[in-house]
Design a protein around this motif. Sequence first.
Motif, PDB file in Angstrom:
ATOM      1  N   ALA A 287       6.675  -3.703  13.969  1.00 48.62           N
ATOM      2  CA  ALA A 287       8.576  -4.313  13.771  1.00 48.62           C
ATOM      3  C   ALA A 287       8.399  -4.116  12.036  1.00 48.62           C
ATOM      4  N   SER A 288       7.407  -4.369  11.749  1.00 47.02           N
ATOM      5  CA  SER A 288       7.087  -5.043  10.397  1.00 47.02           C
ATOM      6  C   SER A 288       7.917  -4.010   9.516  1.00 47.02           C
ATOM      7  N   PRO A 289       8.082  -2.937   9.509  1.00 48.72           N
ATOM      8  CA  PRO A 289       9.512  -2.857   8.618  1.00 48.72           C
ATOM      9  C   PRO A 289      10.371  -2.922   8.634  1.00 48.72           C
ATOM     10  N   ALA A 290      11.109  -3.471   9.869  1.00 52.81           N
ATOM     11  CA  ALA A 290      12.463  -3.863  10.020  1.00 52.81           C
ATOM     12  C   ALA A 290      12.622  -5.140   8.990  1.00 52.81           C
ATOM     13  N   VAL A 291      11.372  -6.169   9.247  1.00 53.65           N
ATOM     14  CA  VAL A 291      11.349  -7.184   8.113  1.00 53.65           C
ATOM     15  C   VAL A 291      11.355  -6.880   6.733  1.00 53.65           C
ATOM     16  N   GLU A 292      11.098  -5.619   6.330  1.00 51.40           N
ATOM     17  CA  GLU A 292      11.167  -5.789   4.670  1.00 51.40           C
ATOM     18  C   GLU A 292      11.842  -5.507   4.717  1.00 51.40           C
ATOM     19  N   LEU A 293      12.544  -4.240   5.295  1.00 59.88           N
ATOM     20  CA  LEU A 293      14.076  -3.869   5.208  1.00 59.88           C
ATOM     21  C   LEU A 293      15.268  -5.245   4.525  1.00 59.88           C
ATOM     22  N   MET A 294      14.657  -6.057   5.446  1.00 58.67           N
ATOM     23  CA  MET A 294      15.650  -7.278   5.373  1.00 58.67           C
ATOM     24  C   MET A 294      15.137  -8.860   4.453  1.00 58.67           C
ATOM     25  N   LEU A 295      14.295  -8.065   4.194  1.00 63.11           N
ATOM     26  CA  LEU A 295      13.302  -9.135   2.658  1.00 63.11           C
ATOM     27  C   LEU A 295      13.899  -8.426   1.283  1.00 63.11           C
ATOM     28  N   THR A 296      13.105  -6.887   1.204  1.00 64.63           N
ATOM     29  CA  THR A 296      12.906  -6.253   0.074  1.00 64.63           C
ATOM     30  C   THR A 296      14.636  -6.690  -0.691  1.00 64.63           C
ATOM     31  N   GLU A 297      13.942  -6.557  -2.145  1.00 62.92           N
ATOM     32  CA  GLU A 297      14.592  -6.702  -3.326  1.00 62.92           C
ATOM     33  C   GLU A 297      15.169  -5.399  -4.237  1.00 62.92           C
ATOM     34  N   ASP A 298      13.905  -4.298  -3.507  1.00 62.20           N
ATOM     35  CA  ASP A 298      13.968  -2.726  -4.788  1.00 62.20           C
ATOM     36  C   ASP A 298      14.408  -2.225  -3.732  1.00 62.20           C
ATOM     37  N   ASN A 299      15.770  -1.125  -4.415  1.00 59.46           N
ATOM     38  CA  ASN A 299      16.610  -0.927  -4.438  1.00 59.46           C
ATOM     39  C   ASN A 299      15.988   0.505  -3.192  1.00 59.46           C
ATOM     40  N   ASP A 300      15.460   1.258  -4.133  1.00 57.54           N
ATOM     41  CA  ASP A 300      14.313   2.386  -3.819  1.00 57.54           C
ATOM     42  C   ASP A 300      13.852   1.763  -2.306  1.00 57.54           C
ATOM     43  N   GLU A 301      13.129   1.235  -2.311  1.00 59.20           N
ATOM     44  CA  GLU A 301      12.777   0.678  -0.891  1.00 59.20           C
ATOM     45  C   GLU A 301      12.764   0.557   0.565  1.00 59.20           C
ATOM     46  N   ALA A 302      14.103  -0.150  -0.483  1.00 67.03           N
ATOM     47  CA  ALA A 302      15.486  -0.483   0.802  1.00 67.03           C
ATOM     48  C   ALA A 302      15.528   1.468   1.081  1.00 67.03           C
ATOM     49  N   ALA A 303      16.392   2.001   0.063  1.00 61.19           N
ATOM     50  CA  ALA A 303      17.461   3.246   0.671  1.00 61.19           C
ATOM     51  C   ALA A 303      15.385   3.916   1.458  1.00 61.19           C
ATOM     52  N   MET A 304      14.421   3.700   1.017  1.00 61.10           N
ATOM     53  CA  MET A 304      12.671   5.024   2.096  1.00 61.10           C
ATOM     54  C   MET A 304      13.387   4.021   3.179  1.00 61.10           C
ATOM     55  N   LEU A 305      12.598   2.797   3.286  1.00 60.99           N
ATOM     56  CA  LEU A 305      13.340   2.066   4.918  1.00 60.99           C
ATOM     57  C   LEU A 305      14.119   1.768   5.967  1.00 60.99           C
ATOM     58  N   ALA A 306      15.423   2.002   5.035  1.00 62.31           N
ATOM     59  CA  ALA A 306      16.434   2.523   6.006  1.00 62.31           C
ATOM     60  C   ALA A 306      16.569   4.458   6.745  1.00 62.31           C
ATOM     61  N   ASN A 307      16.293   5.042   5.583  1.00 58.92           N
ATOM     62  CA  ASN A 307      15.701   5.467   6.285  1.00 58.92           C
ATOM     63  C   ASN A 307      15.589   6.715   7.259  1.00 58.92           C
ATOM     64  N   GLN A 308      14.267   5.722   7.442  1.00 58.45           N
ATOM     65  CA  GLN A 308      12.665   5.723   8.007  1.00 58.45           C
ATOM     66  C   GLN A 308      12.333   4.709   9.737  1.00 58.45           C
ATOM     67  N   ILE A 309      13.801   3.639   9.622  1.00 61.06           N
ATOM     68  CA  ILE A 309      14.289   2.950  10.516  1.00 61.06           C
ATOM     69  C   ILE A 309      15.165   3.879  11.412  1.00 61.06           C
ATOM     70  N   HIS A 310      16.380   4.674  10.404  1.00 55.58           N
ATOM     71  CA  HIS A 310      17.232   5.852  11.297  1.00 55.58           C
ATOM     72  C   HIS A 310      16.318   6.742  11.926  1.00 55.58           C
ATOM     73  N   GLU A 311      15.783   7.129  11.378  1.00 54.22           N
ATOM     74  CA  GLU A 311      15.116   8.296  11.961  1.00 54.22           C
ATOM     75  C   GLU A 311      14.366   8.142  13.434  1.00 54.22           C
ATOM     76  N   LEU A 312      13.493   7.018  13.258  1.00 52.10           N
ATOM     77  CA  LEU A 312      12.928   6.633  14.280  1.00 52.10           C
ATOM     78  C   LEU A 312      13.895   5.760  15.253  1.00 52.10           C
ATOM     79  N   ASN A 313      15.021   5.924  15.593  1.00 49.84           N
ATOM     80  CA  ASN A 313      15.748   4.905  15.743  1.00 49.84           C
ATOM     81  C   ASN A 313      16.610   6.952  16.485  1.00 49.84           C
ATOM     82  N   GLN A 314      16.683   8.069  16.042  1.00 55.37           N
ATOM     83  CA  GLN A 314      16.896   9.098  16.777  1.00 55.37           C
ATOM     84  C   GLN A 314      15.915  10.036  17.625  1.00 55.37           C
TER      85      GLN A 314
END
Length: 783
Positions: A287-314
């Motif tokens: 579950a670490s990517p979900a924590v990193e998504l909440m903590l990151t201050e980098d927009n590019d990393e946030a976009a990458m993590l959000a899309n990864q999480i979206h695909e995992l949900n599908q």
Amino acid sequence: MLRSKAKWNYVQSDEHAMPIDDSLSALTNQLLRQRGIHTKEAADYFLSPKLNHLHDPMLIHDMDKAVSRVKEAITNEERILVFGDYDADGVSSTALLIETLRELGAVVDYYIPNRFTEGYGPNEQAFHKASEAGISLIITVDTGIAAHHEALVAKELGIDLIITDHHEIQETLPAAYAVVHPKCSPSYPFQELAGVGVAFKFAHALLGDLPKHLLDLVVIGTIADLVPLHGENRVLAYYGLQALTRSLRPGIQELKKVCSLEGTMTEEDIGFAIGPRLNAVGRLQDASPAVELMLTEDNDEAAMLANQIHELNQERQQIVADIAKEAEAMLEAEGDILPSVIVVAKEGWNQGVLGIVASRLVGKYDRPAIVLSIDSENNTAKGSARSIDAFDLFTNCMEVRDLFTHFGGHAQAAGMTLPLNHVDIVREELSAKADAQLAPEDFAQVLNIDQTLEIQSITLEAIDDVNKLAPFGMGNPKPLFALEKETPSEIRQIGSKLNHLKVKLSADGKEMDAVGFGLGDVYTRIAPKSRLTIVGELSINEWNGRKKPQLMMKDLQVDEWQLFDYRGNRHLQKTVQDVPKDNTLALYHHPVPREEEWMFGTFDVLEVVEDEMADDLPLEEVDHLLIMDLPPSLERLSTLLHKLAPKNIYACYRTDDAAFLKTVPTREHFKWFYGMLMKRKQFHLQNEGPKLAAHKGWSVDAVEFITNVFFELEFVRIENGLVTLHDNPSKKDLSESTLYQSKHDYLTVEQTLYFSSYRQLRAWLEEQFNQGAHPKEEVINEP
């Protein structure tokens, strides 16, 4: 009649009670009373939550010890580990406490166990790794209250363990350095916080001031974990949704994008979009990517993590669908009678999604469900359970606690591990407890209906009034309203799979749509012009800038009997495939024709070929009656309808040789024919019948019918086709002829049951229900 799927409970309310607040609408006043709010002060407290309504965090058990130990660790630059959980509550709790400790200058990292290799909660192996890494203080969030062994391991390793949790307390508390838990805090006024709520209170105590900048995190776990939204939780949710709306966290902004969320955030946005995506990560992997998504201050990393999480949900959605399908097939194979508590288990099922599958089984079968994944190597089964309102899963499982290797949870949800040979025993024990505690009606989902409304009263202003009570959730459900006995102008299935229902309602020139997701299957069970009672939530449909009220249906029913008109249908086998099979009867007044013998393998079949059978059969009421052919008389059908009292009637008959469409002799026909015989003295039926029919414009059948009636009444003799008058004919009326009467009876049957309009047929059937058996028949075309 169409029964509701759920049990409806109309909430009692005194409509004549004095208003709580004159500035509020009558509807808002009533909804507040139904939620136990009866004073203006309580109404203000509920409708206008204030952050100063939050309680002093230092009142929570061991909070002072926990704060002192953390500050000591920060001062001494000790390494701190936040040990979280892999669901949305645990992820948001972890991110919230990490951010707090970093803000205080702590040397801190986090650890979330892998669901598949480590299981739920603190574990010995993880603590040993922490010790090797120089960790001297571990703080759990949203977990740990059952970690008795791990607390002892921490002591042996020289690690101080602070447990912050909200789950149910078991027999004893773990021997930790501090246990920060509202439910073991007699002096703390509110005990229903989520795991992230407890973490937020800990952050408040550590920082010394209310951490408003963490409200966007606390609301996620609070709503996603389904804790009651009253008291402090309502305050946190109310202000948290505002904070989430304007949050500048890159992770939250990118998560909104993949969820297609814009504008003001609502509890439904978390419950149906944000929460499931954060949960999906820990269900399928670390579950670490979900924590990193909440903590990151980098927009590019946030976009990458959000899309990864979206695909995992599908991916998670497809896995859930596959397992649910397998589980349902296993239950269907067991037959019609299921145990009161469902327990299904199979090797290879993904442990991370079993709680969702259990929820689906509860929704479909209306009983508690335990779904387990089998580990054949270790002869164990591990999984999740969900329950119905009337069955406390936690309490009942604790009574058979010795059957589980590990167990924990709430009244409505739990997780467990058990030996494989205990699976059947758990099913038997819990089913026996459910049988002893519950009545049949307790298994149905309960819908608490706040008020009955008229279509005219459903306005945008009324919906705004209802939304004053938001955010909605556990403990403050979204109000449900009933529209009673409305006749839709249109009903249709919608969606790519036609699994949703749309109903168009109108009254006094006002139209409104009612939409029911997942209710498409009832479409075939609603007859034209049926009056529906619909239960649902008020909402606003906004399209192209226009707003209009709509009702989101949760359930519906038809309180009266229904008529389904399949008359003349030549594809009957396909047409009746959606007719329920339980308590259903196919009625024949003649022997079942060979082409319809498939009925024997589909429904119970009743052949009533004599009038006496209708009077003598000891029949019982049925839910669904298929009338497969026309009766010889209306009287026979009326007798059967009175005995069977069907809740739904399916008119499935047709005729290929309608008497109604042929020339039917009247008294004038008989009078003319008799006069012709008196003049001619004799008439040869075979030789002269067709000529007479052609001359008079009658049918040959009509000529033969008149002759046979006269023969039955002894007006004529027939020898070798030659018709002659009796010398001394009997004095009888035409109605005394059985042949004449049956002809006109059948003509009446055809006109009443076959050639009538839908409205006329329904009216005749309604009359039979109202007056009982043996109605006086109406004679049509009496000569």
